[in-house]
Design a protein around this motif. Structure first.
Motif, PDB file in Angstrom:
ATOM      1  N   GLU A 181       0.520   8.044  -6.968  1.00  0.00           N
ATOM      2  CA  GLU A 181      -0.829   8.244  -6.401  1.00  0.00           C
ATOM      3  C   GLU A 181      -0.787   9.055  -5.119  1.00  0.00           C
ATOM      4  O   GLU A 181      -1.817   9.260  -4.476  1.00  0.00           O
ATOM      5  N   THR A 191       1.490   3.870  -3.526  1.00  0.00           N
ATOM      6  CA  THR A 191       1.099   5.288  -3.596  1.00  0.00           C
ATOM      7  C   THR A 191       2.292   6.137  -4.043  1.00  0.00           C
ATOM      8  O   THR A 191       2.111   7.161  -4.709  1.00  0.00           O
ATOM      9  N   ASP A 247      -3.231  11.903  -4.165  1.00  0.00           N
ATOM     10  CA  ASP A 247      -4.630  11.534  -3.895  1.00  0.00           C
ATOM     11  C   ASP A 247      -4.779  10.616  -2.694  1.00  0.00           C
ATOM     12  O   ASP A 247      -5.858  10.531  -2.099  1.00  0.00           O
ATOM     13  N   LYS A 248      -3.718   9.876  -2.388  1.00  0.00           N
ATOM     14  CA  LYS A 248      -3.879   8.799  -1.396  1.00  0.00           C
ATOM     15  C   LYS A 248      -2.912   8.937  -0.233  1.00  0.00           C
ATOM     16  O   LYS A 248      -2.406   7.946   0.288  1.00  0.00           O
ATOM     17  N   LYS A 249      -2.673  10.188   0.154  1.00  0.00           N
ATOM     18  CA  LYS A 249      -1.687  10.427   1.215  1.00  0.00           C
ATOM     19  C   LYS A 249      -2.066   9.696   2.509  1.00  0.00           C
ATOM     20  O   LYS A 249      -1.222   9.131   3.191  1.00  0.00           O
ATOM     21  N   GLN A 250      -3.364   9.707   2.838  1.00  0.00           N
ATOM     22  CA  GLN A 250      -3.770   9.078   4.100  1.00  0.00           C
ATOM     23  C   GLN A 250      -3.536   7.568   4.075  1.00  0.00           C
ATOM     24  O   GLN A 250      -3.162   6.975   5.092  1.00  0.00           O
ATOM     25  N   ILE A 251      -3.692   6.967   2.913  1.00  0.00           N
ATOM     26  CA  ILE A 251      -3.418   5.518   2.797  1.00  0.00           C
ATOM     27  C   ILE A 251      -1.942   5.270   3.093  1.00  0.00           C
ATOM     28  O   ILE A 251      -1.575   4.352   3.834  1.00  0.00           O
ATOM     29  N   ASP A 280       0.841  -1.207   0.000  1.00  0.00           N
ATOM     30  CA  ASP A 280       0.000   0.000   0.000  1.00  0.00           C
ATOM     31  C   ASP A 280       0.874   1.254   0.000  1.00  0.00           C
ATOM     32  O   ASP A 280       0.624   2.216  -0.724  1.00  0.00           O
ATOM     33  N   TYR A 281       1.899   1.219   0.857  1.00  0.00           N
ATOM     34  CA  TYR A 281       2.780   2.382   0.995  1.00  0.00           C
ATOM     35  C   TYR A 281       3.535   2.649  -0.317  1.00  0.00           C
ATOM     36  O   TYR A 281       3.515   3.756  -0.856  1.00  0.00           O
TER      37      TYR A 281
END
Ligand code: GSH
Length: 220
Positions: A120, A115, A123-127, A111-112
């Protein structure tokens, strides 16, 4: 006929297999593939690796894909030095460690890194941050467990070490990418923040043949 090994530079999964080949000192024919549909999704390659991913091997009429299945196959080809232990207690420790890596560490690292590597992040900083926090927790536990032992699950290198090791430099490479400071936390300096993991990495890096498994395009 030599074992045919299909791999791609920078794939942590392929790196596992190349490292295991060095530890086992198995002869093999190296087939480096590029990450293009031409290489990975050709009919010829799909016959070896049905999902069109690296790594995969062909040994005569036998084909195996999935990195851990390949390493286990290699254990049968050449049992010594063992990567999966000599007795039930050691084997269960090694498998337990492999399953923990697969279930709790690898998904967060994917996941890290996704992104970051696939652009990504905006858009997906919180992920990325949530995954990073989970990774940091896992690394803290691993670091504590490596303080009084040299290897993860045995008194010598085992499949558990080989499964985990490549994801650490892969993770560092993601964390070091420019403009990722905001999400990289402690991951930019694994040696400093997790010294027992750093020392363990150096142990793996001193394996004879380590350089042969290192992703060639990372040297460029
Ligand atoms: N679970 C597989 C993962 C293999 C994998 O995801 N390989 C990636 C490279 S890191 C790949 O070949 N991706 C190309 C694609 O999916 O088209 C294993 O352990 O071998």
């Amino acid at each position: 006929m030599a074992l045919e090994v299909y791999w791609g530079s920078g794939s942590p999964y392929a790196w596992r297999v190349l490292l295991a080949l060095e530890v086992k000192q198995l002869d093999y024919e190296s087939n480096r593939l590029s990450f293009t549909d031409e290489d990975l999704k050709s009919d010829e390659y799909l016959a070896i690796s049905p999902r069109g991913k690296v790594p995969a091997i062909r040994d005569g009429s036998v084909t195996v894909h999935e990195s851990i299945a390949i390493i286990r196959y290699m254990e049968d080809l050449k049992p010594e030095p063992t990567l999966f232990g000599n007795d039930p207690a050691e084997r269960s420790k090694i498998w337990c460690s492999i399953m923990e890596i697969m279930n709790y560490i690898e998904p967060n690292i994917l996941d890290y890194a996704r992104t970051i590597f696939y652009g990504e992040l905006a858009d997906k900083k919180q992920i990325a941050i949530t995954a990073r926090e989970a990774i940091e927790n896992e690394l803290t536990n691993l670091d504590a467990s490596l303080k009084d032992k040299d290897y993860l699950a045995s008194d010598k290198i085992s499949a558990a070490d080989i499964v985990l090791y490549p994801v650490i430099p892969f993770l560092t490479r993601a964390a070091m990418k420019e403009n990722t400071e905001e999400v990289s936390g402690k991951l930019r300096a694994i040696d400093d923040n997790y010294p027992a993991i750093g020392a363990w990495c150096k142990r793996i890096e001193s394996i004879p043949g380590y350089e042969n498994a290192y992703p060639p395009h990372w040297k460029e």
